[in-house]
Design an enzyme around this catalytic site. Structure first.
Site, short mmCIF file in Angstrom:
data_model
loop_
_atom_site.label_atom_id
_atom_site.label_comp_id
_atom_site.label_asym_id
_atom_site.label_seq_id
_atom_site.Cartn_x
_atom_site.Cartn_y
_atom_site.Cartn_z
N VAL A 176 0.84 -1.21 0.00
CA VAL A 176 0.00 0.00 0.00
C VAL A 176 0.87 1.26 0.00
O VAL A 176 0.60 2.22 -0.73
CB VAL A 176 -0.96 0.00 1.20
CG1 VAL A 176 -1.70 1.32 1.31
CG2 VAL A 176 -1.94 -1.15 1.09
N SER A 235 0.17 -2.11 9.72
CA SER A 235 -0.84 -2.66 10.64
C SER A 235 -0.19 -2.84 12.00
O SER A 235 -0.60 -3.69 12.78
CB SER A 235 -1.36 -4.01 10.10
OG SER A 235 -0.28 -4.92 9.92
N LYS A 289 -13.30 -3.84 11.70
CA LYS A 289 -14.00 -2.89 10.84
C LYS A 289 -15.41 -2.60 11.35
O LYS A 289 -15.84 -1.45 11.39
CB LYS A 289 -14.06 -3.44 9.41
CG LYS A 289 -12.72 -3.48 8.70
CD LYS A 289 -12.83 -4.08 7.30
CE LYS A 289 -11.48 -4.06 6.60
NZ LYS A 289 -11.55 -4.64 5.24
#
Length: 812
Positions: free
Chosen positions: A469, A549, A675
């Site tokens: 990413v 993360s 999430k």
């Protein structure tokens, strides 16, 4: 034409100045400063005298410098009278030694003698320049002692211009087409030599311009003119081509070193054009100062004045007592202390004013003496002083014609996180000043220039994490540079860090070769290093972008926000830590007025958080939520209904890069649980991660495997059991989906069989989809659908959040 010390630093530069004078097509009078560094050497000499130190080495140093310049001129100019030049220099140095030795005998340097010593450099420049010019033309040497008459003060004097004109006409009824004069000094009413203070040679030139009724007065220095802000502080500063006398006086009064108010005043009174020119770039037009100004710009310049002290006179005796203010400022006048800025409370309870830092102690003592009785009887509170301040000022003749200038000024200061201590504005609205802490004035100048001149919002981004990413985001930043420029947005990637190294570049990382530069970097990442870098580089809108993360980095967000960084993150660990930490982050962001943005925490590039927050701000309320929140699981569950087993579909998704290196991290459901917890918390639910009812796709024995290859080897053993769930759903014309649910204040994550009527039935191939039922959206839900897997969409979501940190300013 006045030439400063930087224009006279060597024999070659003297010769260059001679050429500039000789090429003039009309009569010219030239005024000279001391050669570069000589005045400082003379100041040191006086300090040594007063300290009763040995003077020999300092006198030798000064002699060597001046004799070297004089000797070097021999080879540069044909017919140069070297004998006369050396004789004049030797005589000047002999006089300097006699003065210094005389002071040495009495143990100190009287002010009158100090003025004679300090003016030696200007005398040398003028004598040498006259000798150089006489190789081609007749030259008149003007003696300022004959006509520059000042008030009775020894230092920082003011000239009596009518008398100067009268005496000049008396002594110089006829002069040659080229005349030269030393700057920096004149005489007082007793005939003693006195210096003219800071920028005294400029003032000498202005006086001479008035005396000869000059067409223009050119100040030759080492820059192209006057800039909108200090170019050493702001590289993007703009040259001011045209400004008025009043603007120039305001600018010089509030700290611009290139001019002094005393220089402009005589020129303005006689309306003599003043031009600032660059000796090293003589063809440049420079800055012209006349009665006119450039009318298309409201704010002409930003100046800052450092080393300022604010003095506060306050107390019950101030209110209604006639003459208190007059006594305050009469005291300052008698003490010959310059008052820079004045601010008075509307209640008449206090008067605050700023003075130069080196005069503050004297000012307080004189006030305490003047108001001794009032202080003793409690009518006044003890005189207060606030040290280490600075004044930042906007200047422009046209500011009164443009609405909102003050608002934009104070908004810029707020954006720079600068506390305003006091404000002053002149009645003509030509200047607006704010007193701030000195240590923040550079930041204030930088951001004010960005918002008032460049009008270009800026982001300075620091990226943590160079994985898939992170690399994609850097590629998007590089790709979008042209689009950003078209939108008048400046986006600088000022830093990149991985787990071992850190790359920092104030002007922006080279987006083409960042990987090699990061590999070569010997710097490790820490918040303290980054904060020091931001402070040193005067970066005012820094943004941390977390593409990891990592739990440790997520737990540092509170410190980032406290240090005035925006935080943009794809890392879900912060928002799904304890509810207390979640609230602390949002409270700190509000306190520091920083953005904490995490759109990619839920739907990668899909606008989930933004839409939900918009609904809630409009008074809506979440009733129920169902969603497929994992792109990798969406792809896997789509493939199992195309005939693949669970292990085959997982292997395919892993090979395509849709899953984590260890697919157990996808199939254990924890990512989806995080999430849905973020969504629930955004909706105001006080839930912890362990409150989520989590059902993994695979049994615990598989979900807990930490090695990706080991997980893939053991996953086929579960295919038969999982196939039974597939068959059961398909027999009822249903499909399996891995769904996150919020209902009745509770969260769950589980495998759910849905039929054709369900909004999640057709979702596959890596899509994310969310069905949101609210008070406004029922019984039909609000649907958000799109691809939620892959580095491109996640990076795009981070890019979008990054742009939301921009500080947009309204145009008036």
């Amino acid at each position: 034409m006045k030439f400063g010390g930087s224009s006279l630093a060597s024999a070659e530069k003297f010769n260059h100045v001679v050429a500039l004078i000789e090429q003039q097509q009309q009569p010219v009078a030239a005024v000279f400063s001391a050669p570069q560094g000589i005045t400082n050497d003379l100041v040191t000499l006086i300090e040594l005298i007063n300290q009763q130190q040995n003077l020999t080495s300092q006198l030798d140093l000064i002699s060597q410098k001046l004799l070297t310049i004089s000797a070097d001129c021999v080879a540069l100019r044909a017919d140069f009278d070297s004998s006369k030049s050396q004789q004049q220099t030797a005589g000047l140095l002999d006089q300097l030694r006699h003065l210094a030795q005389g002071c040495e005998l009495i143990g100190f340097c009287p002010e009158i003698t100090a003025a004679q010593i300090l003016s030696s450099g200007e005398k040398f420049s003028t004598l040498l320049m006259a000798t150089l010019l006489r190789t081609k033309s007749p030259v008149t040497v003007l003696d300022p002692r004959l006509f520059i008459h000042t008030d009775s003060d020894v230092n920082d004097t003011v000239a009596d211009l009518p008398r100067c004109q009268q005496e000049f006409n008396k002594h110089y009824q006829a002069i040659t087409d080229i005349s030269v004069m030393p700057g920096f000094y004149g005489v007082n009413h007793s005939g003693d030599l006195v210096t003219l203070g800071r920028n005294g040679s400029d003032y000498s030139a202005a006086i001479l311009a008035v005396c000869v009724d000059a067409e223009s007065c050119e100040i030759w220095t080492d820059v192209d003119g006057i800039y909108s802000v200090d170019p050493h502080l702001v590289p993007e500063t703009q040259l001011i081509e045209q400004m008025s006398y009043q603007e120039a006086m305001e600018l010089s009064y509030f700290g611009a070193k290139i001019l002094h108010p005393k220089t402009i005043t005589p020129l303005a009174n006689q309306q003599i054009k003043c031009v600032i020119k660059n000796t090293h770039n003589p063809d440049h037009h420079g800055t012209t100062i006349t009665t006119e100004t450039a009318k298309h710009k409201a704010v002409k310049a930003i100046s800052n004045l450092s080393d300022v002290v604010m003095i506060n006179v306050s107390g019950p005796g101030m209110k209604g007592m006639v003459g208190m203010a007059a006594r305050v400022f009469a005291t300052m006048s008698e003490a010959q202390i310059s008052v820079i800025l004045i601010s008075q409370s509307s209640s008449e309870y206090s008067i605050s004013f700023c003075v130069p830092g080196d005069e503050a102690t004297k000012a307080v003592r004189r006030l305490e003496k003047t108001f001794k009785l009032e202080l003793k009887n409690g009518l006044l509170e003890p005189i207060q002083r606030r040290n280490n301040l600075a004044i930042i000022t906007l200047i422009g003749d046209q500011m009164h014609q443009q609405k909102g200038t003050a608002s934009r000024f104070f908004s810029a200061l707020s954006h720079a996180r600068v506390n305003i201590i006091a404000i002053a504005q002149d009645s003509s609205e030509r200047s607006i000043s704010a007193v701030v802490r000195a240590k923040r004035v550079d930041d204030a100048v930088v951001i004010c220039h960005q918002q008032l001149f460049l009008k270009k919002p800026r982001i300075d981004a620091f990226l943590i994490g160079c994985g898939t990413v992170g690399r994609e985001l850097i590629a998007q930043i590089k790709k979008q540079q042209e689009w950003l420029q078209q939108k008048n947005i400046e986006l600088n990637l000022i830093g990149i860090a991985n787990s071992r190294q850190c790359l920092l570049e104030a002007d922006g990382v080279d987006l083409e070769h960042w990987q090699e530069q990061l590999t070569d970097s010997e710097t490790s990442f820490s918040l303290s290093k980054l904060a020091d870098f931001v402070r040193t580089a005067h970066i005012t809108n820094p943004v941390i972008i977390d593409c990891t993360s990592n739990q440790g980095i997520a737990m540092d967000y509170l410190s980032y926000l406290e240090h005035n960084f925006h935080v943009v993150t794809a890392n879900k660990k912060a928002n799904t830590d304890t509810l207390s930490y979640y609230h602390q982050l949002h409270q700190m962001a509000a306190k520091r007025q920083r953005r904490f943005l995490y759109e990619t925490n839920v739907g990668a590039g899909l606008p989930v958080i933004d839409n939900l927050q918009s609904l809630l701000r409009a008074g809506d309320e979440l009733i129920q939520f169902e969603g497929i929140l994992s792109g990798s699981l969406s792809y896997i569950f789509g493939e199992i209904h195309q005939g693949l087993s669970l292990s085959e579909a997982t292997k395919k998704a892993r090979d395509l890069g849709y899953t984590e290196p260890n697919p157990a991290e996808d199939l254990n459901g924890m990512d989806v649980a995080r999430k849905v917890l973020v969504i629930a918390r955004e909706a105001g639910m006080a839930l912890e991660l362990n409150d989520v009812d989590l059902q993994a796709v695979v049994p615990p024995a598989l979900a807990e495997i930490t090695d990706g290859d080991a997980f893939m080897q053991q996953l086929p053993a579960y295919d038969q059991e999982f196939q039974q769930k597939i068959d059961q759903a398909e027999n009822q014309q249903q499909k399996l989906r891995y769904v996150a649910i919020i209902k009745n204040g509770k969260c769950a994550v589980k495998i759910q069989a849905v039929d054709k009527t369900h909004p999640l039935y057709d979702i596959e191939a890596g899509e994310n989809a969310l069905a949101i039922n609210t008070q406004y959206y029922q019984p039909k839900p609000f649907i958000i659908r799109g691809y939620g897997a892959g580095a491109e969409v996640t990076a795009a979501g981070l890019f979008g959040d990054m742009l939301r940190t921009l500080a947009w300013e309204q145009e008036y």
